[in-house]
Design a protein around this motif. Structure first.
Motif, mmCIF file in Angstrom:
data_model
loop_
_atom_site.group_PDB
_atom_site.id
_atom_site.type_symbol
_atom_site.label_atom_id
_atom_site.label_comp_id
_atom_site.label_asym_id
_atom_site.label_seq_id
_atom_site.Cartn_x
_atom_site.Cartn_y
_atom_site.Cartn_z
ATOM 1 N N PRO A 244 -53.697 20.994 -44.574
ATOM 2 C CA PRO A 244 -52.111 20.753 -44.571
ATOM 3 C C PRO A 244 -51.088 21.608 -43.841
ATOM 4 C CG PRO A 244 -52.806 21.528 -46.733
ATOM 5 C CD PRO A 244 -54.098 21.582 -45.775
ATOM 6 N N TYR A 245 -51.590 22.657 -43.515
ATOM 7 C CA TYR A 245 -50.972 23.528 -42.733
ATOM 8 C C TYR A 245 -50.777 23.380 -41.153
ATOM 9 C CZ TYR A 245 -55.218 26.178 -41.928
ATOM 10 O OH TYR A 245 -56.463 26.718 -41.534
ATOM 11 N N VAL A 246 -51.729 22.417 -40.927
ATOM 12 C CA VAL A 246 -51.980 22.050 -39.468
ATOM 13 C C VAL A 246 -51.582 20.589 -39.531
ATOM 14 C CG1 VAL A 246 -52.937 21.808 -37.325
ATOM 15 C CG2 VAL A 246 -53.257 23.799 -38.873
ATOM 16 N N GLU A 247 -50.665 20.049 -38.753
ATOM 17 C CA GLU A 247 -50.350 18.626 -38.185
ATOM 18 C C GLU A 247 -51.295 18.254 -37.229
ATOM 19 O OE1 GLU A 247 -46.260 16.558 -39.267
ATOM 20 O OE2 GLU A 247 -45.956 18.563 -38.459
ATOM 21 N N ALA A 248 -51.999 17.022 -37.229
ATOM 22 C CA ALA A 248 -53.075 16.535 -35.978
ATOM 23 C C ALA A 248 -52.935 15.023 -36.337
ATOM 24 C CB ALA A 248 -54.646 17.005 -36.494
ATOM 25 N N VAL A 249 -52.860 14.589 -34.996
ATOM 26 C CA VAL A 249 -52.692 13.150 -34.708
ATOM 27 C C VAL A 249 -53.511 12.925 -33.360
ATOM 28 C CG1 VAL A 249 -51.073 11.217 -34.079
ATOM 29 C CG2 VAL A 249 -50.412 12.814 -35.977
ATOM 30 N N ALA A 250 -54.070 11.652 -33.419
ATOM 31 C CA ALA A 250 -54.864 11.430 -32.165
ATOM 32 C C ALA A 250 -53.884 10.399 -31.269
ATOM 33 C CB ALA A 250 -56.147 10.781 -32.614
ATOM 34 N N GLY A 251 -53.932 10.483 -30.186
ATOM 35 C CA GLY A 251 -53.218 9.610 -29.188
ATOM 36 C C GLY A 251 -54.049 8.469 -28.858
ATOM 37 N N ASP A 252 -53.371 7.867 -27.828
ATOM 38 C CA ASP A 252 -54.093 6.506 -27.471
ATOM 39 C C ASP A 252 -54.960 6.726 -26.301
ATOM 40 O OD1 ASP A 252 -52.544 4.828 -29.268
ATOM 41 O OD2 ASP A 252 -50.939 4.864 -27.977
ATOM 42 N N PRO A 253 -55.941 5.867 -26.221
ATOM 43 C CA PRO A 253 -56.775 6.011 -24.727
ATOM 44 C C PRO A 253 -56.153 5.539 -23.712
ATOM 45 C CG PRO A 253 -57.161 4.009 -25.949
ATOM 46 C CD PRO A 253 -56.136 4.466 -26.978
ATOM 47 N N LEU A 254 -57.039 5.603 -22.569
ATOM 48 C CA LEU A 254 -56.286 5.329 -21.254
ATOM 49 C C LEU A 254 -55.613 3.885 -21.275
ATOM 50 C CD1 LEU A 254 -58.948 7.125 -19.002
ATOM 51 C CD2 LEU A 254 -56.624 7.868 -20.072
ATOM 52 N N GLY A 255 -56.248 2.897 -21.797
ATOM 53 C CA GLY A 255 -56.024 1.516 -21.868
ATOM 54 C C GLY A 255 -55.707 0.884 -20.577
ATOM 55 N N THR A 256 -54.684 0.267 -20.440
ATOM 56 C CA THR A 256 -54.547 -0.423 -19.273
ATOM 57 C C THR A 256 -53.160 0.014 -18.355
ATOM 58 O OG1 THR A 256 -53.013 -1.984 -20.553
ATOM 59 C CG2 THR A 256 -55.166 -2.759 -20.030
ATOM 60 N N ASP A 257 -53.188 1.276 -18.541
ATOM 61 C CA ASP A 257 -51.860 1.781 -17.717
ATOM 62 C C ASP A 257 -52.085 1.658 -16.483
ATOM 63 O OD1 ASP A 257 -50.571 4.234 -16.485
ATOM 64 O OD2 ASP A 257 -49.868 4.348 -18.535
ATOM 65 N N SER A 258 -50.840 1.419 -15.619
ATOM 66 C CA SER A 258 -50.894 0.945 -14.207
ATOM 67 C C SER A 258 -51.233 1.999 -13.416
ATOM 68 C CB SER A 258 -49.701 0.701 -13.969
ATOM 69 O OG SER A 258 -48.654 1.670 -14.390
ATOM 70 N N ARG A 259 -51.169 3.358 -13.987
ATOM 71 C CA ARG A 259 -51.732 4.596 -13.025
ATOM 72 C C ARG A 259 -53.337 4.536 -12.916
ATOM 73 N NH1 ARG A 259 -47.890 8.725 -16.452
ATOM 74 N NH2 ARG A 259 -48.457 6.987 -17.847
ATOM 75 N N LEU A 260 -54.011 3.682 -13.817
ATOM 76 C CA LEU A 260 -55.327 3.682 -13.462
ATOM 77 C C LEU A 260 -55.530 2.744 -12.251
ATOM 78 C CD1 LEU A 260 -56.669 3.020 -17.199
ATOM 79 C CD2 LEU A 260 -57.053 4.935 -15.682
ATOM 80 N N LEU A 261 -54.777 1.694 -11.767
ATOM 81 C CA LEU A 261 -54.735 1.053 -10.581
ATOM 82 C C LEU A 261 -55.026 2.155 -9.437
ATOM 83 C CD1 LEU A 261 -52.638 -2.078 -11.459
ATOM 84 C CD2 LEU A 261 -54.883 -1.679 -11.835
ATOM 85 N N ASP A 262 -54.105 3.072 -9.458
ATOM 86 C CA ASP A 262 -54.016 3.764 -8.467
ATOM 87 C C ASP A 262 -55.530 4.709 -8.038
ATOM 88 O OD1 ASP A 262 -51.426 3.580 -8.231
ATOM 89 O OD2 ASP A 262 -50.650 5.051 -9.198
ATOM 90 N N VAL A 263 -56.142 4.809 -9.166
ATOM 91 C CA VAL A 263 -57.627 5.492 -9.120
ATOM 92 C C VAL A 263 -58.581 4.585 -8.542
ATOM 93 C CG1 VAL A 263 -59.340 6.778 -10.263
ATOM 94 C CG2 VAL A 263 -56.755 6.993 -11.119
ATOM 95 N N PHE A 264 -58.637 3.264 -9.216
ATOM 96 C CA PHE A 264 -59.223 2.232 -8.973
ATOM 97 C C PHE A 264 -59.283 1.956 -7.328
ATOM 98 C CE2 PHE A 264 -59.052 0.397 -13.192
ATOM 99 C CZ PHE A 264 -60.314 0.934 -13.686
ATOM 100 N N ALA A 265 -57.747 1.811 -6.814
ATOM 101 C CA ALA A 265 -57.469 1.334 -5.343
ATOM 102 C C ALA A 265 -58.137 2.639 -4.525
ATOM 103 C CB ALA A 265 -56.133 1.572 -5.171
ATOM 104 N N ASP A 266 -57.962 3.847 -4.964
ATOM 105 C CA ASP A 266 -58.719 4.887 -4.233
ATOM 106 C C ASP A 266 -59.972 4.910 -4.262
ATOM 107 O OD1 ASP A 266 -56.252 6.132 -3.502
ATOM 108 O OD2 ASP A 266 -56.499 7.849 -4.992
ATOM 109 N N ARG A 267 -60.914 4.405 -5.308
ATOM 110 C CA ARG A 267 -62.304 4.369 -5.235
ATOM 111 C C ARG A 267 -62.799 3.127 -4.473
ATOM 112 N NH1 ARG A 267 -61.471 8.942 -6.355
ATOM 113 N NH2 ARG A 267 -61.702 10.005 -8.399
ATOM 114 N N TRP A 268 -61.954 2.302 -4.538
ATOM 115 C CA TRP A 268 -62.145 0.933 -3.867
ATOM 116 C C TRP A 268 -62.184 1.210 -2.176
ATOM 117 C CZ3 TRP A 268 -58.400 -1.614 -0.681
ATOM 118 C CH2 TRP A 268 -58.759 -2.830 -0.034
ATOM 119 N N GLN A 269 -61.254 1.961 -1.778
ATOM 120 C CA GLN A 269 -61.096 2.306 -0.392
ATOM 121 C C GLN A 269 -62.234 3.233 0.006
ATOM 122 O OE1 GLN A 269 -60.304 1.569 2.644
ATOM 123 N NE2 GLN A 269 -58.180 1.157 2.115
ATOM 124 N N GLU A 270 -62.663 4.312 -0.799
ATOM 125 C CA GLU A 270 -63.501 5.338 -0.578
ATOM 126 C C GLU A 270 -64.831 4.621 -0.465
ATOM 127 O OE1 GLU A 270 -61.820 8.959 -3.309
ATOM 128 O OE2 GLU A 270 -63.576 7.642 -3.938
#
Length: 406
Positions: free
Chosen positions: A230-256
């Motif tokens: 109880p003396y530590v607050e802990a919460v889990a966040g969301d996964p990467l999901g469909t965030d548009s920034r992933l498209l930047d990574v996919f596009a780089d991997r596609w070009q490579e």
């Protein structure tokens, strides 16, 4: 994924296959399909989704569909790190598709460590901080980056690297890497360890793409920790999901991939170098084909005590082309050096013989190793020792000599 009627793709166009793992939760699979649709809009070429397991379509089915649309397909991975799926399963599927459909296929790299992913993770952490009402500039905020966990040390090492990069330049008190399973430290171990430092808040970031079973497990463990301490607050966040920034990574991997500039961490790959504790691990499409051949040849012999086991014969057969062209390029000297190196070895179990033309005139001297189906080209006398010590002795492919795999 359906294509709109007003877009016509010519046969000679390029397409992309986005490969996800697959989940028992359909919502997680749908996220991969949403990413494929978004990537199609970004690149302006057909992008289909496929899955390794637990969801449809399978990779071979997706290749069959795309082969009717394009003469060149680039595989883009949703895998976060390079473990067995990236190094074994997908390359095998790619080789089978090349042989079946006769199209050009570029195999890209995993998502890996990318600035856009670090930026996304920081935003995920900030969202949790807002929920907790804490400020990392004033409060003691610790972060646990929780990944799936792998039997591949190279993949696990990248999780620690990502955690360190997330820590650098930010005001978190600490950022630790943890895992759901397979390896250590587990999330439970990391959380209990952090409790000793009594931070004001613990932000748990599930490092997964989709909102699947493992993501929920991370949330459940975090909630249990929050209730126990109880003396530590802990919460889990969301996964990467469909965030548009992933498209930047996919596009780089596609070009490579399409520009033949894919880089893998071969210096720390357990399938290419001897790492302590992983010496017997074998990987790649070559090893999987070999395992399938081994399984088939011994399936009816395992329970027959008096049946001679085929391992009584040499484990490998090495054929050296000594036809006119290869002979003129020094194949006879290569043959003799291979035989001598095999005799000098304590572990080599191979028969090394001459062969007639292997059909690769001009690329020789050619050396073919079976049942592995590896053909080495442009082999000289000095390469013979490496073929024996690495491939014949330890089943380690000599990658810089490979001409083709069958």
């Amino acid at each position: 994924m359906s294509k709109t009627d007003d877009i016509a793709f010519a046969f000679d166009d390029e397409a992309v296959l986005l490969v996800g793992h697959g989940s028992r939760r359909e919502r997680s699979n749908e996220q991969v399909r949403e990413l494929a649709a978004a990537l199609e809009s970004r690149l302006g070429i057909p992008v289909d989704a496929a899955f390794l397991e637990l969801a449809e379509p399978a990779i071979d089915e997706a290749f069959e569909t795309l082969a009717a649309l394009a003469s060149e397909v680039t595989v883009v991975h949703c895998s976060l790190f390079a473990a067995s799926h990236v190094k074994n399963d997908v390359p095998l599927a790619v080789e089978q598709a090349r042989a079946t459909h006769g199209i050009e296929i570029n195999n890209g790299a995993h998502l890996g460590i990318h600035p856009a992913i670090l930026d996304l993770l920081e935003d995920r952490a900030a969202a949790v901080e807002r929920r907790l009402g804490v400020d990392r500039d004033e409060d003691d905020v610790a972060v646990v980056l929780c990944a799936r966990g792998s039997s591949d040390p190279d993949a696990n090492g990248d999780v620690h690297k990502l955690a360190r990069l997330l820590y650098e330049g930010r005001e978190f008190s600490r950022v630790e890497a943890s895992f759901v399973g397979v390896t250590e430290p587990t999330l439970e171990e990391s959380l209990h360890g952090l409790s000793k430092h009594r931070p004001d808040a613990v932000v748990v970031l599930p490092y997964m793409l989709g909102d699947g079973v493992l993501t929920q497990r991370v949330r459940d463990w975090t909630d249990e920790f929050d209730a126990d301490y109880p003396y530590v607050e802990a919460v889990a966040g969301d996964p990467l999901g469909t965030d548009s920034r992933l498209l930047d990574v996919f596009a780089d991997r596609w070009q490579e991939a399409r520009s033949n500039s894919v880089e893998m961490s071969c210096d720390t790959c357990k399938y290419k170098v001897d790492l302590e504790g992983y010496e017997e691990d074998r990987g790649g499409a070559r090893a999987m084909l070999r395992a399938l051949a081994h399984q088939e040849s011994h399936a009816d012999r395992e329970d027959v005590d008096d049946e001679p086991h085929s391992h009584d014969a040499p484990g490998k057969h090495v054929a050296v082309c000594t036809n006119r062209t290869c002979s003129g390029m020094g194949s006879s000297a290569v043959l003799e050096r291979l035989r001598q190196a095999a005799r000098d070895s304590e572990h080599c179990d191979a028969r090394i013989t001459r062969s007639s033309c292997l059909g690769r005139c001009g690329d020789g001297p050619m050396v073919a190793v079976y049942p592995d189906g590896i053909w080495y080209g442009d082999v000289d006398e000095t390469d013979a020792d490496r073929i024996v010590s690495d491939h014949l002795d330890r089943d380690r492919i000599v990658s810089d000599l490979v001409d083709q795999t069958l």
